[in-house]
Write a protein that holds these residues in place. Sequence first.
Motif, mmCIF file in Angstrom:
data_model
loop_
_atom_site.group_PDB
_atom_site.id
_atom_site.type_symbol
_atom_site.label_atom_id
_atom_site.label_comp_id
_atom_site.label_asym_id
_atom_site.label_seq_id
_atom_site.Cartn_x
_atom_site.Cartn_y
_atom_site.Cartn_z
ATOM 1 N N THR A 64 -2.548 3.167 -9.092
ATOM 2 C CA THR A 64 -1.937 2.768 -7.831
ATOM 3 C C THR A 64 -0.773 1.810 -8.082
ATOM 4 N N ASP A 96 -5.675 0.044 -1.891
ATOM 5 C CA ASP A 96 -5.550 1.511 -1.989
ATOM 6 C C ASP A 96 -6.847 2.190 -2.422
ATOM 7 N N ASP A 125 -6.732 7.602 2.414
ATOM 8 C CA ASP A 125 -5.845 7.585 1.253
ATOM 9 C C ASP A 125 -4.441 7.977 1.684
ATOM 10 N N ASN A 126 -3.636 6.978 2.137
ATOM 11 C CA ASN A 126 -4.017 5.596 2.173
ATOM 12 C C ASN A 126 -3.564 4.983 3.486
ATOM 13 N N ALA A 138 0.873 -1.171 0.000
ATOM 14 C CA ALA A 138 0.000 0.000 0.000
ATOM 15 C C ALA A 138 0.908 1.218 0.000
#
Length: 507
Positions: free
Chosen positions: A432, A386, A324-325, A311
Motif C-alpha cells: 500500500t 488501507d 478496498d478502499n 488512502a
Amino acid sequence: MLTRRYLLGFAAIALAAGVGLATLRAQQPAASPYLDTDRKILDEVKNHSQIMANLEYLSDMIGPRLTGSSNLDKANHWTADKFREYGLSNVHLEPWTIEHAWHRGTAEARIVSPAIHPITLAAEGWSPSTAGAVRGPVVYVKAKNEQELDQYRGKLKNAVVITMPPPKVRGPYQAPEQPEERPYHPPFELPAFLLPQRPGQPKQPSPFEFFRKEMQFFKQEGVAAIFRDSFKPDGLLTMTGEGGADFHIGPVPVAFITHEDYLLIWRLLQRGPVDMEVNIQTSFSPKPVTVYNTVAELPGADPNQVVIIGAHLDSWDLAEGSTDNGTGSMVILEAARALKALGIQPKRTIRFVLFTGEEEGLVGSRRYVQAHRAEMSQIDAVLVHDTGSGRVTTLGLHGNYQDREVVDHILAPLNDLGLRLIEPSLSLEFGTDHASFNEAGVPGFWCVQDPYNYPITHHSQADTFDKADKDNLVEGAQVAAAWAWDTAEWPETMPRMPLSKEPKLPF
C-alpha cells in the motif's frame, strides 16, 4: 490494497541488529501535551461522524473506481468538493497519466470435453481479448525457471494454460490457503531478492522477472488464455491487473475463475485430456488518459513542514470498492472534517491525499513522490489506512525502528482506544501507498487492522457497502486524525532511516 501483499516479519533484521523484540506497549506519560486536544478529536469523530453517509454515497452513487475510468474521475471531483465543503485549504486535483484505460467487456468459457460444464470467470484488468471464441486443450504448465519452461515449446498453440495446482482448503466457508508452488517468501523472512547484496555475491533474481518472461513465452507460443484460481470460497472471484504499473496491454488474455471451477478442471485433468472454449472481449483507450490524486490541507504554523495521512480512492470493478478502499478514503475525509471542525491550527501542515492507481502498483503515490521529490525532506511522516473495515490495532512501522520510541509517545494519549505497539508493528508491508514514501526516505507507516471480513471482500463481488462496520471506521478516523495532529505537534522531526538501507518496492 494491491494484490501482491508483502507482510514480512522484521524479526531477522532486528535480531541481526541486536534489537530486542519484546512486546512494546504505549505507556501514557503523566502529563501528555496532546491529551486534551486528542480527547476533543476523538469526541468530534465519535459524535459527529459522516463516514457512513459518505461511504454509502461513494459506493452506491459512484460505484467501482477502476483507474482511468469515468467513475474514478467522478470520485476525485466529489471528494475534492467534500474537502471544500468541510473548509479545507489548497484543495486540488494533481494529474498524472496512464498509457491505456481499460474497459471490461464479456467473458465466457465452458468445458466441452470430457463433459460439458460452464465456467464462471472475469478477465484480469488490462487483459487483451481472445481471437473470438477459441477452442483448445487445457495444459498445466509446471515451471519455475526458463529451463523448465522450455519443455513446453511448440505444445501450447490455442491452449488454455493453468500454472498452479489447486491450493489446500482450510475448511468450509473459508478462503483457501495460498499455494506453496511458487512461494514469494517464507514467514518472518525477507525474500532473497530484497536482501542487501554482499560484495561479490550474485544478485538474487526476483520472481517477477521470471513471471514476465513466462508471459512473453506464452504469447510467442500462441496460448489462447491463462486461467488463475481466485482463492476465494463460495463462488467468489478475485481481481488484479495484467498491465502492471505501466498500464500496458497484457501479452496474453488472462482470467480469474472461481475456486470451485478451478478444482473441477484439475480433477478432470487427472482423468485425461480436457478441452475448453473461451471468449474474452475487452477494449482499451486509443491514447493516454489523465487521472488524478485528490489533495487537501489543514495549514500549519510552519508551511514548510508537512505530515501526510492518506488512502487510495481507486478500486477494482467486480463490486463497489467499498472496503478496498472506500473505507480508508472516507476515514481520511472524516479525519480532515473533524480537525477542521475543531478550529485548531497544527504546528506542521497536515496534508490529506487520496491516491489513485494503487491497485496497479502504488502508481499514484509513486507519481506523487516523483512530482514532489524536492520537498521530500519537508514531509515528516506518512500514515495510510488501507485494509478495509477492521479496527486499527497498531501502526506498522515498515522497518523504521528508529521511530518506535517517538511513535510510542505519540500513540500514548490513544491508550483508551486500545492501540499498542507490538512486534508485528515492525514488519514490512509493500502492498500500500506508504511504501512509496519509505522508498524515498520518508518514514511511511500503515494502519494494522483486524482482518474482519477483508479476506473475503478484497477485490471480489462482495466488496459492497453493507460489509462496512461503522464503529471500526469511526475508530480508524479517530486514530488517523489524532496521529496526524500529534505528529504535526511533535517538537522534533521524525528520525529517518538511511536511504541506502531502505528496502525497495519489489515490483
